[in-house]
Motif scaffolding. Structure first.
Motif, PDB file in Angstrom:
ATOM      1  N   LEU A  20      -5.639  -5.705   3.742  1.00 26.67           N
ATOM      2  CA  LEU A  20      -4.378  -5.000   3.548  1.00 26.67           C
ATOM      3  C   LEU A  20      -3.405  -5.298   4.694  1.00 26.67           C
ATOM      4  O   LEU A  20      -2.231  -5.605   4.472  1.00 26.67           O
ATOM      5  N   ALA A  21      -3.914  -5.238   5.924  1.00 23.53           N
ATOM      6  CA  ALA A  21      -3.078  -5.510   7.100  1.00 23.53           C
ATOM      7  C   ALA A  21      -2.562  -6.949   7.092  1.00 23.53           C
ATOM      8  O   ALA A  21      -1.413  -7.210   7.470  1.00 23.53           O
ATOM      9  N   GLN A  22      -3.402  -7.877   6.666  1.00 23.69           N
ATOM     10  CA  GLN A  22      -2.992  -9.282   6.601  1.00 23.69           C
ATOM     11  C   GLN A  22      -1.874  -9.468   5.580  1.00 23.69           C
ATOM     12  O   GLN A  22      -0.910 -10.187   5.830  1.00 23.69           O
ATOM     13  N   CYS A  23      -1.988  -8.799   4.456  1.00 24.63           N
ATOM     14  CA  CYS A  23      -0.958  -8.877   3.418  1.00 24.63           C
ATOM     15  C   CYS A  23       0.381  -8.361   3.955  1.00 24.63           C
ATOM     16  O   CYS A  23       1.417  -8.994   3.761  1.00 24.63           O
ATOM     17  N   VAL A  24       0.349  -7.246   4.655  1.00 27.42           N
ATOM     18  CA  VAL A  24       1.573  -6.687   5.245  1.00 27.42           C
ATOM     19  C   VAL A  24       2.153  -7.655   6.274  1.00 27.42           C
ATOM     20  O   VAL A  24       3.350  -7.971   6.253  1.00 27.42           O
ATOM     21  N   ALA A  25       1.304  -8.159   7.169  1.00 24.75           N
ATOM     22  CA  ALA A  25       1.760  -9.069   8.229  1.00 24.75           C
ATOM     23  C   ALA A  25       2.300 -10.381   7.659  1.00 24.75           C
ATOM     24  O   ALA A  25       3.291 -10.920   8.161  1.00 24.75           O
ATOM     25  N   ASP A  26       1.658 -10.901   6.611  1.00 24.83           N
ATOM     26  CA  ASP A  26       2.107 -12.162   6.003  1.00 24.83           C
ATOM     27  C   ASP A  26       3.532 -12.090   5.480  1.00 24.83           C
ATOM     28  O   ASP A  26       4.184 -13.109   5.291  1.00 24.83           O
ATOM     29  N   HIS A  27       4.022 -10.888   5.237  1.00 23.09           N
ATOM     30  CA  HIS A  27       5.368 -10.718   4.703  1.00 23.09           C
ATOM     31  C   HIS A  27       6.314 -10.089   5.726  1.00 23.09           C
ATOM     32  O   HIS A  27       7.335  -9.503   5.367  1.00 23.09           O
ATOM     33  N   GLY A  28       5.956 -10.206   7.004  1.00 27.76           N
ATOM     34  CA  GLY A  28       6.821  -9.722   8.073  1.00 27.76           C
ATOM     35  C   GLY A  28       6.841  -8.222   8.213  1.00 27.76           C
ATOM     36  O   GLY A  28       7.710  -7.669   8.885  1.00 27.76           O
ATOM     37  N   GLY A  29       5.882  -7.560   7.581  1.00 29.53           N
ATOM     38  CA  GLY A  29       5.838  -6.106   7.641  1.00 29.53           C
ATOM     39  C   GLY A  29       5.209  -5.604   8.926  1.00 29.53           C
ATOM     40  O   GLY A  29       4.467  -6.319   9.591  1.00 29.53           O
ATOM     41  N   ASN A  30       5.505  -4.370   9.259  1.00 27.85           N
ATOM     42  CA  ASN A  30       4.956  -3.730  10.449  1.00 27.85           C
ATOM     43  C   ASN A  30       4.243  -2.452  10.021  1.00 27.85           C
ATOM     44  O   ASN A  30       4.849  -1.566   9.423  1.00 27.85           O
ATOM     45  N   TRP A  31       2.943  -2.360  10.312  1.00 28.77           N
ATOM     46  CA  TRP A  31       2.116  -1.193   9.982  1.00 28.77           C
ATOM     47  C   TRP A  31       2.489  -0.096  10.968  1.00 28.77           C
ATOM     48  O   TRP A  31       2.229  -0.207  12.158  1.00 28.77           O
ATOM     49  N   LEU A  32       3.096   1.004  10.495  1.00 25.78           N
ATOM     50  CA  LEU A  32       3.616   2.033  11.380  1.00 25.78           C
ATOM     51  C   LEU A  32       2.668   3.205  11.589  1.00 25.78           C
ATOM     52  O   LEU A  32       2.489   3.665  12.707  1.00 25.78           O
ATOM     53  N   GLU A  33       2.116   3.734  10.508  1.00 21.88           N
ATOM     54  CA  GLU A  33       1.201   4.870  10.637  1.00 21.88           C
ATOM     55  C   GLU A  33       0.315   4.919   9.406  1.00 21.88           C
ATOM     56  O   GLU A  33       0.686   4.429   8.344  1.00 21.88           O
ATOM     57  N   SER A  34      -0.858   5.511   9.582  1.00 16.24           N
ATOM     58  CA  SER A  34      -1.780   5.600   8.445  1.00 16.24           C
ATOM     59  C   SER A  34      -2.800   6.710   8.660  1.00 16.24           C
ATOM     60  O   SER A  34      -3.056   7.135   9.779  1.00 16.24           O
ATOM     61  N   ARG A  35      -3.372   7.139   7.552  1.00 17.05           N
ATOM     62  CA  ARG A  35      -4.507   8.051   7.522  1.00 17.05           C
ATOM     63  C   ARG A  35      -5.453   7.467   6.489  1.00 17.05           C
ATOM     64  O   ARG A  35      -5.080   7.319   5.317  1.00 17.05           O
ATOM     65  N   MET A  36      -6.650   7.129   6.905  1.00 14.77           N
ATOM     66  CA  MET A  36      -7.591   6.466   6.009  1.00 14.77           C
ATOM     67  C   MET A  36      -8.990   7.006   6.219  1.00 14.77           C
ATOM     68  O   MET A  36      -9.338   7.409   7.323  1.00 14.77           O
ATOM     69  N   SER A  37      -9.783   6.964   5.147  1.00 17.61           N
ATOM     70  CA  SER A  37     -11.127   7.505   5.248  1.00 17.61           C
ATOM     71  C   SER A  37     -12.012   6.989   4.119  1.00 17.61           C
ATOM     72  O   SER A  37     -11.526   6.710   3.023  1.00 17.61           O
ATOM     73  N   ARG A  38     -13.304   6.899   4.387  1.00 21.36           N
ATOM     74  CA  ARG A  38     -14.302   6.604   3.367  1.00 21.36           C
ATOM     75  C   ARG A  38     -14.798   7.933   2.826  1.00 21.36           C
ATOM     76  O   ARG A  38     -15.078   8.864   3.583  1.00 21.36           O
ATOM     77  N   MET A  39     -14.898   8.012   1.507  1.00 25.33           N
ATOM     78  CA  MET A  39     -15.328   9.253   0.878  1.00 25.33           C
ATOM     79  C   MET A  39     -16.028   8.907  -0.432  1.00 25.33           C
ATOM     80  O   MET A  39     -15.446   8.224  -1.272  1.00 25.33           O
ATOM     81  N   ALA A  40     -17.284   9.343  -0.574  1.00 22.92           N
ATOM     82  CA  ALA A  40     -18.047   9.142  -1.810  1.00 22.92           C
ATOM     83  C   ALA A  40     -18.068   7.679  -2.247  1.00 22.92           C
ATOM     84  O   ALA A  40     -17.912   7.364  -3.417  1.00 22.92           O
ATOM     85  N   GLY A  41     -18.243   6.768  -1.282  1.00 22.47           N
ATOM     86  CA  GLY A  41     -18.339   5.351  -1.599  1.00 22.47           C
ATOM     87  C   GLY A  41     -17.012   4.659  -1.844  1.00 22.47           C
ATOM     88  O   GLY A  41     -16.962   3.457  -2.081  1.00 22.47           O
ATOM     89  N   GLN A  42     -15.931   5.411  -1.789  1.00 23.77           N
ATOM     90  CA  GLN A  42     -14.591   4.849  -1.954  1.00 23.77           C
ATOM     91  C   GLN A  42     -13.879   4.904  -0.614  1.00 23.77           C
ATOM     92  O   GLN A  42     -14.192   5.731   0.233  1.00 23.77           O
TER      93      GLN A  42
END
Length: 172
Positions: A20-42
């Motif tokens: 996901l980060a590579q896709c954003v970077a490949d298009h000149g995007g800047n990852w600003l903030e996120s909340r992410m987690s693994r839950m029930a295998g997802q």
């Protein structure tokens, strides 16, 4: 710069966030903030990226193309942040687990115009027993015109009814 808010969900696997980060970077995007987690295998997350206006359409297309790899991305245009007529309050709650705790707390907050900025919940065994405890941490945006004493009293009454312990504190 355009701002996009992305919701991402995929089967948990190593390298998912990197893809996901590579896709954003490949298009000149800047990852600003996120909340992410693994839950029930997802793996699920929400993130905000900034992208140059000229690369916006290409990034959107590339992110949607990740579905071929099992990565579902829902995109929304970033909106304006709320005005400064709020005070930040942190809420901690713990009690025996049972259905309806979040429904009842959030109903009371909504009735008083309180905005839920973030919410983290979990159910885990109590330290000295096998009883399941529900724990919630929330960041609230409370309207300036709402007295904190009034909010505290309403929440404490509800907490007594729900048989949970509740604590409010300002972040200042």
């Amino acid at each position: 710069m355009d701002h996009l808010v992305l919701t991402v969900i995929a089967k948990d696997q190593p390298g998912l966030v990197e893809r996901l980060a590579q896709c954003v970077a490949d298009h000149g995007g800047n990852w600003l903030e996120s909340r992410m987690s693994r839950m029930a295998g997802q793996f699920a997350g929400i993130l905000r990226v900034a992208v140059p206006a000229k690369a916006h359409a290409e990034l959107v297309e590339a992110l949607q193309g990740l579905s071929a790899e099992g990565i579902r991305v829902l995109l929304e245009q970033g909106g304006a942040e709320p005005s400064g007529n709020w005070k930040a309050i942190h809420l901690d709650l713990v009690g025996n687990d049972r259905p309806g705790i979040i429904r009842d707390i959030t109903r009371l907050l909504a009735e008083h115009g309180v905005n839920l900025e973030s919410l983290i919940t979990e159910v885990a065994p109590a330290p000295m027993s096998s009883e399941l405890l529900f724990h919630a941490e929330a960041q609230l945006a409370v309207p300036l015109e709402l007295s904190l004493d009034v909010l505290q009293a309403k929440l404490e009454t509800l907490a007594d009814d729900l048989m949970v312990e509740l604590n409010l504190r300002t972040d200042a």
